[in-house]
Design an enzyme around this catalytic site. Structure first.
Site, PDB file in Angstrom:
ATOM      1  CB  CYS A 153      -0.840   0.058   1.250  1.00 34.44           C
ATOM      2  SG  CYS A 153      -1.762   1.527   1.646  1.00 34.44           S
TER       3      CYS A 153
ATOM      4  CB  CYS B 250       0.359   2.132   4.043  1.00 33.42           C
ATOM      5  SG  CYS B 250      -1.466   1.432   3.618  1.00 33.42           S
TER       6      CYS B 250
END
Length: 111
Positions: free
Chosen positions: A35, A38
């Site tokens: 991600c 993230c």
């Protein structure tokens, strides 16, 4: 999993003890290695963890390795940030955000 200073990693096995049983409010970052947003959020959370250590605990949970907790709280996207206070989720936010915006969004849930 990317390590961030001041941010502890939790798992399905220790989530209840580390998050639901915590005295301070806990911000859980539901994350994944793949991600991108993230990763962008990592330094932001590290800075917030350092500044707010006396009022807020920050942990991260890998959604791929910990499906039980991910499903329990209905997490469908990463990063999802969920704040728990007294064992209950009190706020949920999806997506990366700059530090100033995150602190503003947390004002009503950290004491």
């Amino acid at each position: 999993m990317i390590r961030i200073d001041g941010v502890t990693e939790v798992t399905d096995a220790d989530f209840d003890a580390e998050v639901l049983g915590a005295e301070l409010p806990v911000l859980v970052k539901f994350t994944a290695d793949w991600c991108g947003p993230c990763r962008q959020l990592g330094p932001v959370l590290g800075a917030v963890a350092a500044e707010e250590a006396d009022r807020l605990r920050i942990v991260q949970l890998d959604v791929d390795r910990n499906p039980e907790i991910t499903v329990r709280y209905g997490v469908l996207a990463t990063p999802t940030l969920m704040v728990f206070r007294a064992g209950e989720p009190v706020k949920s936010m999806v997506g990366a955000r700059p530090k100033r915006r995150l602190l503003m969004e947390l004002e009503d849930v950290i004491v």
